[in-house]
Enzyme design. Structure first.
Site, PDB file in Angstrom:
ATOM      1  N   PRO A 218      63.394 -47.193  18.418  1.00 19.49           N
ATOM      2  CA  PRO A 218      63.967 -45.957  17.893  1.00 19.49           C
ATOM      3  C   PRO A 218      64.113 -46.113  16.372  1.00 19.49           C
ATOM      4  O   PRO A 218      64.888 -46.954  15.894  1.00 19.49           O
ATOM      5  CB  PRO A 218      65.342 -45.881  18.579  1.00 19.49           C
ATOM      6  CG  PRO A 218      65.229 -46.747  19.787  1.00 19.49           C
ATOM      7  CD  PRO A 218      64.297 -47.855  19.383  1.00 19.49           C
ATOM      8  N   LEU A 219      63.373 -45.350  15.628  1.00 22.60           N
ATOM      9  CA  LEU A 219      63.269 -45.603  14.185  1.00 22.60           C
ATOM     10  C   LEU A 219      64.616 -45.427  13.493  1.00 22.60           C
ATOM     11  O   LEU A 219      65.431 -44.588  13.853  1.00 22.60           O
ATOM     12  CB  LEU A 219      62.212 -44.683  13.573  1.00 22.60           C
ATOM     13  CG  LEU A 219      60.791 -44.947  14.060  1.00 22.60           C
ATOM     14  CD1 LEU A 219      59.813 -43.939  13.474  1.00 22.60           C
ATOM     15  CD2 LEU A 219      60.346 -46.363  13.718  1.00 22.60           C
TER      16      LEU A 219
ATOM     17  N   ARG B  49      96.075 -43.480  23.349  1.00 20.82           N
ATOM     18  CA  ARG B  49      95.576 -44.014  22.076  1.00 20.82           C
ATOM     19  C   ARG B  49      96.628 -44.931  21.434  1.00 20.82           C
ATOM     20  O   ARG B  49      96.287 -45.874  20.718  1.00 20.82           O
ATOM     21  CB  ARG B  49      95.169 -42.902  21.122  1.00 20.82           C
ATOM     22  CG  ARG B  49      96.279 -41.966  20.706  1.00 20.82           C
ATOM     23  CD  ARG B  49      95.795 -40.910  19.726  1.00 20.82           C
ATOM     24  NE  ARG B  49      96.839 -39.930  19.449  1.00 20.82           N
ATOM     25  CZ  ARG B  49      97.027 -39.357  18.276  1.00 20.82           C
ATOM     26  NH1 ARG B  49      96.238 -39.667  17.257  1.00 20.82           N
ATOM     27  NH2 ARG B  49      97.979 -38.458  18.102  1.00 20.82           N
TER      28      ARG B  49
ATOM     29  N   GLU C  78      79.133 -41.678  12.129  1.00 21.19           N
ATOM     30  CA  GLU C  78      79.268 -42.196  13.491  1.00 21.19           C
ATOM     31  C   GLU C  78      78.039 -42.957  13.963  1.00 21.19           C
ATOM     32  O   GLU C  78      78.155 -44.040  14.553  1.00 21.19           O
ATOM     33  CB  GLU C  78      79.566 -41.040  14.470  1.00 21.19           C
ATOM     34  CG  GLU C  78      80.948 -40.439  14.343  1.00 21.19           C
ATOM     35  CD  GLU C  78      80.996 -39.317  13.307  1.00 21.19           C
ATOM     36  OE1 GLU C  78      82.057 -38.689  13.160  1.00 21.19           O
ATOM     37  OE2 GLU C  78      79.954 -39.077  12.651  1.00 21.19           O
TER      38      GLU C  78
END
Length: 654
Positions: free
Chosen positions: A84-85, A325, A379
């Site tokens: 996956p480039l 969290r 991300e």
């Protein structure tokens, strides 16, 4: 095109050790344009890494050590899985960060045991993918001077000339990132310009370097310079004439004696360098036994003693109920001082993800000893970098964002799972319960999307004990990444939760005293919905419906348990309803009816949204009664009474 670059790196520039491919101070090499892996396999063969001529002949064949793109778990000498480039160059940023961190943490004035470089070969495709822009920008900010990228500027992609879609000035872009950019006009006549450029790159310790190298794809072919040579082997007659032009024999899979002799001598040279480092490390170990022991522990992936005991425990009677969290924050805070290889950060959401490390400062250009990483709003790049950190060895990376934005990072998360990298993903704001930010931020399909991926554990803990279990299992799972889904809002305390029971993936949290033969209904919940299920069970009991509540923090771990255990929790022939503020998909194997999301959410306070979409005590109670009534006097389909087929012919050993 790329062959002269690879030859110079392996024959003159890089330090490596075929006898010890995991040598800590080896130069890391990443072939980011992984479709050119035949070149990498050829170099590994010449360098003595154990790839035989038969392995090369088995290129792209089932079970071979030479798969169609590099796979780190298949071939010694391959650092990361590329194809996956953009992934490879991004992993390399993680390598360069790891080298700087280890050098700052463990080197002494007398013993520089970490002082290597990371080399990348990439093409136009890698630089077009957005993930490489994210990571290259961060690399420039961090001044990763030991990262050197050789850019194969051949002006060709699969569709044809780069003029079709890629006419930007790459040099100016990378200069804007803060990189040193050098240009080499040709490597087809000699290597002196590339050699000089690499010397210049190595001399710059404060900037990563991009060397822009003009090449001709398919050099020597009748189709040289065209897209036709990109993804298909040359025809036999074309290969013959090309070899003749290069002065090579026409026999396939033949290595000239002088080439073989040259690389045998080169292998002896690099092994001498490895032996010298081994002596250096022995002296380091004698002078710094504590540091050496710590390095051995980290690179052998041994957890420190007492790490389990350091994780928080929950007292139902005295402890305050919090958002999961916050329980995650407590786990990170408890283990980070004892687990110095824990290194990570957030995609610009630290105050929301609650991932800051109180025991360490930031990793920055001037403070590479820091363990907290400021990834910025990147991300996809964040995850690709964490894959590189894990592949480096001796580091246990974690990273965080909102669960919905895992969608931005899925390409790299998939590579984590494929590569067997135990990266820890902290994904907060895990449902419509996040509230007013609305459907653009509220994950609906994301949990099921992640659960459907092989070799990944998706956790949705309901309280502190389940969160402690989650971190315990995640730390022990070196070859499996973990996604930890956390609520934004506070949840009710659960009296009967258990770290030990939760470690089986699912367990009965309410109604364990009710005999299965007399159980009328089972409710399965995860995360923030478990408390609602517990309240509904109490209401149902008032109506005479004997109800068990099952908390299922991790489906995959539950499915790994014995069939006997699974039937003690979910017999399959008792009316069962699942409750999760996420997509219904995936729950049909466990439940006869589902309360879940069938559309995107809305912008409103979280409590109102839960009521609107049916995640309330009243609705769960009502639907539970309706399910019992539906099967009253009839046969309840046994969800466990089905065959499980193994459809793989033979065995797969990886």
């Amino acid at each position: 095109g790329c062959a002269p670059m690879a030859h110079l790196l392996w024959s003159e520039v890089m330090k490596y050790s075929p006898s010890n491919p995991e040598w800590w101070n080896r130069d890391r090499f990443v072939l980011s344009n992984g479709h050119a892996c035949a070149l990498q396999y050829s170099m590994l063969h010449l360098a003595g890494y154990g790839l035989t001529m038969d392995d090369l002949k088995n290129f792209r064949q089932m079970g071979s050590l030479t798969p169609g793109h590099p796979e780190n778990f298949m071939t010694e000498g391959v650092e990361v899985s590329t194809g996956p480039l953009g992934q490879g160059i991004s992993n390399a940023v993680g390598f360069a960060m790891a080298e700087r961190h280890y050098a700052a943490t463990f080197n002494t004035e007398e013993h520089k045991i970490f002082d290597h470089h990371t080399y990348v070969i990439c093409g136009d495709g890698c630089l077009q993918e957005g993930v490489s822009s994210e990571t290259s920008s961060l690399a420039g900010h961090l001044g990763l001077g030991r990262l050197i990228v050789l850019y194969d500027d051949n002006l060709i992609t699969i569709d044809g000339s780069t003029d079709l879609s890629f006419t930007e000035d790459v040099q100016k872009r990378y200069e804007a990132y803060g990189w040193q950019v050098l240009t080499v006009e040709t490597v087809e006549k000699d290597l002196k310009d590339l050699r000089a450029a690499i010397v210049t790159a190595k001399a710059n310790d404060s900037q990563p370097t991009l060397i822009k190298i003009r090449t001709t794809i398919g050099k020597g072919s009748l189709l040289e310079g065209s897209a036709a040579t990109h993804g298909a082997p040359l025809k036999p007659d074309d290969m013959s004439q090309a070899k003749k032009g290069w002065g090579l024999p026409d026999e396939p899979f033949t290595i000239a004696d002088d080439v073989k002799s040259f690389y045998e001598d080169r292998t002896k040279t690099v092994e001498t360098g490895h032996a010298a480092w081994t002596e250096l490390y022995a002296a380091y170990k004698s002078a710094n036994p504590g540091k050496a022991a710590e390095l051995d522990r980290r690179f052998n992936r041994n957890l420190p003693e007492g790490i389990d005991a350091a994780l928080p425990s929950f007292d139902f009677k005295t402890d305050k109920a919090l958002a999961t969290r916050q329980y995650s924050q407590a786990c990170i805070g408890s283990i980070a001082p004892l687990l110095p290889e824990l290194m990570g950060g957030s995609a610009d959401l630290t105050p929301s993800n609650l991932t800051a490390l109180a025991c360490s400062g930031d990793f920055q250009k001037n403070t590479p000893e820091g363990r907290y990483l400021r990834f910025g709003v990147r991300e996809h790049g964040m995850v690709a970098i964490c894959n590189g950190l894990f592949a480096y060895g001796g580091i246990r990376p974690f990273c965080a964002t909102f669960l919905n934005f895992a969608g931005y990072a899925l390409g790299s998360i998939r590579v984590s799972a494929l590569s067997k990298f135990g990266v820890i993903y902290v994904m907060t704001h895990d449902s419509i319960g996040l509230g007013e930010d609305g459907p653009t931020h509220q994950p609906v399909e994301m949990i099921e999307s992640l659960r459907s991926m092989p070799n990944i554990n998706v956790f949705r803990p309901a309280d502190s004990n389940e969160m402690t279990m989650t971190y315990k299992v995640a730390l022990e799972s070196h070859s499996t990444p973990s996604v930890i889904c956390c609520s934004r809002s506070g949840l009710p305390a659960l009296e009967h939760s258990s770290v030990e029971k939760a470690s089986k993936g699912a367990y009965t949290i309410i109604g364990e005293d009710i005999d299965l033969a007399s159980t009328d209904l089972i409710i399965i919940g995860t995360g923030s919905e478990v408390g609602i299920c517990v309240e509904a069970a109490a209401k149902l009991a008032e109506s005479g419906i004997k109800t068990r509540v099952v908390s299922m923090p991790c489906q995959d771990i539950f499915l790994a348990q014995s069939n006997e255990y699974q039937r003690t929790i979910l017999p399959g022939n008792i009316p069962t309803i699942s409750v999760e503020a996420s997509a219904e998909h995936g729950w049909h194997r466990f439940s006869h009816a589902q309360i879940g999301m069938t559309r995107f959410g809305m912008s409103a306070p979280g409590g109102e949204l839960f009521h609107k979409f049916g995640f309330s005590t009243e609705n769960v109670t009502e639907k539970g009664k309706a399910l019992v009534e539906f099967y009253k006097g009839g046969n309840v389909p046994d969800l466990m009474n089905r065959p499980t087929f193994n459809n793989i012919v033979g065995t797969i050993d990886h």
